[in-house]
Write an enzyme that holds these catalytic residues in place. Structure first.
Site, PDB file in Angstrom:
ATOM      1  N   ASN A   1       0.872  -1.177   0.000  1.00 34.19           N
ATOM      2  CA  ASN A   1       0.000   0.000   0.000  1.00 34.19           C
ATOM      3  C   ASN A   1       0.911   1.229   0.000  1.00 34.19           C
ATOM      4  O   ASN A   1       1.455   1.602   1.033  1.00 34.19           O
ATOM      5  CB  ASN A   1      -0.898  -0.028   1.250  1.00 34.19           C
ATOM      6  CG  ASN A   1      -1.756   1.218   1.360  1.00 34.19           C
ATOM      7  OD1 ASN A   1      -1.883   1.990   0.404  1.00 34.19           O
ATOM      8  ND2 ASN A   1      -2.360   1.415   2.523  1.00 34.19           N
ATOM      9  N   TRP A   2       1.078   1.811  -1.175  1.00 38.86           N
ATOM     10  CA  TRP A   2       2.006   2.956  -1.289  1.00 38.86           C
ATOM     11  C   TRP A   2       1.428   4.245  -0.719  1.00 38.86           C
ATOM     12  O   TRP A   2       2.129   5.235  -0.589  1.00 38.86           O
ATOM     13  CB  TRP A   2       2.363   3.192  -2.763  1.00 38.86           C
ATOM     14  CG  TRP A   2       3.290   2.165  -3.339  1.00 38.86           C
ATOM     15  CD1 TRP A   2       3.851   1.091  -2.684  1.00 38.86           C
ATOM     16  CD2 TRP A   2       3.776   2.110  -4.687  1.00 38.86           C
ATOM     17  NE1 TRP A   2       4.645   0.369  -3.552  1.00 38.86           N
ATOM     18  CE2 TRP A   2       4.617   0.976  -4.791  1.00 38.86           C
ATOM     19  CE3 TRP A   2       3.578   2.894  -5.819  1.00 38.86           C
ATOM     20  CZ2 TRP A   2       5.264   0.629  -5.965  1.00 38.86           C
ATOM     21  CZ3 TRP A   2       4.221   2.547  -7.006  1.00 38.86           C
ATOM     22  CH2 TRP A   2       5.053   1.422  -7.070  1.00 38.86           C
ATOM     23  N   LYS A   3       0.144   4.234  -0.414  1.00 37.65           N
ATOM     24  CA  LYS A   3      -0.533   5.444   0.094  1.00 37.65           C
ATOM     25  C   LYS A   3      -0.260   6.618  -0.857  1.00 37.65           C
ATOM     26  O   LYS A   3      -0.163   6.421  -2.067  1.00 37.65           O
ATOM     27  CB  LYS A   3      -0.108   5.735   1.531  1.00 37.65           C
ATOM     28  CG  LYS A   3      -0.308   4.521   2.451  1.00 37.65           C
ATOM     29  CD  LYS A   3      -0.193   4.830   3.902  1.00 37.65           C
ATOM     30  CE  LYS A   3      -0.418   3.556   4.722  1.00 37.65           C
ATOM     31  NZ  LYS A   3      -0.394   3.749   6.139  1.00 37.65           N
TER      32      LYS A   3
ATOM     33  N   SER B   1       3.018  -1.772  10.534  1.00 39.05           N
ATOM     34  CA  SER B   1       4.471  -1.715  10.775  1.00 39.05           C
ATOM     35  C   SER B   1       5.201  -3.001  10.381  1.00 39.05           C
ATOM     36  O   SER B   1       6.215  -3.358  10.988  1.00 39.05           O
ATOM     37  CB  SER B   1       4.771  -1.386  12.241  1.00 39.05           C
ATOM     38  OG  SER B   1       4.190  -0.157  12.606  1.00 39.05           O
TER      39      SER B   1
ATOM     40  N   GLU C   1      -6.022  -4.517  10.473  1.00 40.23           N
ATOM     41  CA  GLU C   1      -4.992  -3.494  10.667  1.00 40.23           C
ATOM     42  C   GLU C   1      -5.301  -2.687  11.920  1.00 40.23           C
ATOM     43  O   GLU C   1      -5.999  -1.665  11.848  1.00 40.23           O
ATOM     44  CB  GLU C   1      -4.981  -2.534   9.476  1.00 40.23           C
ATOM     45  CG  GLU C   1      -4.560  -3.168   8.186  1.00 40.23           C
ATOM     46  CD  GLU C   1      -3.829  -2.156   7.305  1.00 40.23           C
ATOM     47  OE1 GLU C   1      -2.660  -2.401   7.005  1.00 40.23           O
ATOM     48  OE2 GLU C   1      -4.427  -1.130   6.946  1.00 40.23           O
TER      49      GLU C   1
ATOM     50  N   HIS D   1      -9.823   1.471   4.553  1.00 37.93           N
ATOM     51  CA  HIS D   1      -8.584   1.694   5.302  1.00 37.93           C
ATOM     52  C   HIS D   1      -8.838   2.697   6.427  1.00 37.93           C
ATOM     53  O   HIS D   1      -9.631   3.624   6.270  1.00 37.93           O
ATOM     54  CB  HIS D   1      -7.490   2.215   4.348  1.00 37.93           C
ATOM     55  CG  HIS D   1      -6.142   2.202   4.993  1.00 37.93           C
ATOM     56  ND1 HIS D   1      -5.730   3.182   5.870  1.00 37.93           N
ATOM     57  CD2 HIS D   1      -5.117   1.312   4.928  1.00 37.93           C
ATOM     58  CE1 HIS D   1      -4.511   2.892   6.298  1.00 37.93           C
ATOM     59  NE2 HIS D   1      -4.117   1.763   5.745  1.00 37.93           N
TER      60      HIS D   1
ATOM     61  N   GLY E   1       2.687  -1.017   4.392  1.00 40.15           N
ATOM     62  CA  GLY E   1       2.680   0.394   4.023  1.00 40.15           C
ATOM     63  C   GLY E   1       4.095   0.899   3.793  1.00 40.15           C
ATOM     64  O   GLY E   1       4.692   0.697   2.721  1.00 40.15           O
TER      65      GLY E   1
HETATM   66  P1  PGA Z   1       2.454   0.539   7.711  1.00 39.82           P
HETATM   67  O1  PGA Z   1       1.044   0.809   7.004  1.00 39.82           O
HETATM   68  O2  PGA Z   1       2.975  -0.755   7.185  1.00 39.82           O
HETATM   69  O3  PGA Z   1       3.293   1.721   7.326  1.00 39.82           O
HETATM   70  O4  PGA Z   1       2.186   0.479   9.180  1.00 39.82           O
HETATM   71  C1  PGA Z   1       0.104  -0.193   6.856  1.00 39.82           C
HETATM   72  C2  PGA Z   1      -1.179   0.399   6.348  1.00 39.82           C
HETATM   73  O5  PGA Z   1      -1.586   1.472   6.836  1.00 39.82           O
HETATM   74  O6  PGA Z   1      -1.806  -0.161   5.443  1.00 39.82           O
END
Ligand code: PGA
Length: 265
Positions: free
Chosen positions: A9-11, A226, A177, A96, A247
């Protein structure tokens, strides 16, 4: 058998040039990761160039969007429908916690989005998660704590999947999540593998009771929060955990491939 699923998930990160480099390295690595399915959820604007890169990719590598709107078309400035995504990608992430928190998305809206994704022939990845830790290890006797009553992931799942026929449920993956574990949450810590496995087993039990044995056995349930190449083994070791949603670490090729390799063993 549920095939492990690793989702990037590159956001709202990457320039076009960075997206191309990252997507190309992931495509090049995917052939050696045939035991798992890999989904790359890029920003909308990079979907088309990445779809071109993935044109020659191994079948275990798919493209995903990070969200969609719940109607197919209309006067909705700035939005992208699942119908528009249909020929570009295979998966759509829905619900999300950042969408729930920053854009006030309700369970009802998320349910409409899940339905829109299915209507377009794509597969939803429904993200759910509590704001505060759900089970306190010291109180783990199967009894809900006050915190659990407030932020009930089972409520999010029930509402998110409301009105969806059992035959379509098998298309869906659930990403557990916990918000307190997401890397951008202040003071976040990755949930430990045993904790995640316990919660995922409870989700599967919930699916069994609410729907059927087949649904519970076929839906893939992932963990996100994380995850990186260093802590991945504790999740990959747990048979209940069908994969991860990554992420921050998905923006670094070595980290992300490291995560994939662990699930590919
Ligand atoms: P993260 O994000 O791996 O940076 O904690 C996960 C997510 O929000 O999908």
């Amino acid at each position: 058998m549920r095939k492990p699923l690793v989702v990037a998930n590159w956001k709202m990160h990457t320039s076009l040039a960075e997206a191309i480099v990252l997507a190309t390295s992931i495509r090049n690595a995917a052939a050696d990761l045939s035991q798992i399915e890999i989904v790359l959820c890029s920003p909308f604007v990079w979907l088309y160039p990445i779809a071109e890169i993935f044109h020659t990719s191994p079948r275990n590598l798919k493209l995903g969007a990070q969200d969609c709107y719940f109607t197919d078309e209309g006067p909705v400035t700035g939005e992208v429908s699942a119908k528009m995504l249909k020929h570009l990608c295979r998966y759509v992430l829905v619900g999300h916690s950042e969408r729930r928190r920053l854009f006030g998305e309700s369970d009802a809206m998320i349910n409409d989005k899940v339905k829109a994704v299915l209507r377009s022939g794509l597969s939803p990845i429904l993200a759910v998660g509590e704001f505060k830790k759900m089970y306190d290890a010291k109180r783990e006797r199967g009894r809900p704590t006050r915190i659990e009553a407030k932020s009930d992931i089972f409520h999010q799942i029930r509402a998110g999947l409301s009105g969806i026929p059992s035959s379509s449920l098998q298309e869906i993956a659930i990403a557990y999540e916990p918000v307190w574990a997401i890397s951008t949450t202040v003071g976040s810590v990755a949930a430990d593998g045993v904790y995640v496995s316990t919660v995922i087993a409870k989700i599967r039990q919930f699916l069994y009771k609410t729907y059927s044995r087949d649904v519970a056995a076929s839906i893939r349930i992932l963990y996100g929060g994380s995850v990186d190449a260093e802590n991945i083994s504790q999740y990959a070791l747990q048979p209940e955990i069908d994969g991860v949603l990554v992420g921050a670490a998905s923006l670094k090729t070595r980290e992300f491939i490291g995560v994939c390799r662990e699930f590919n063993k």
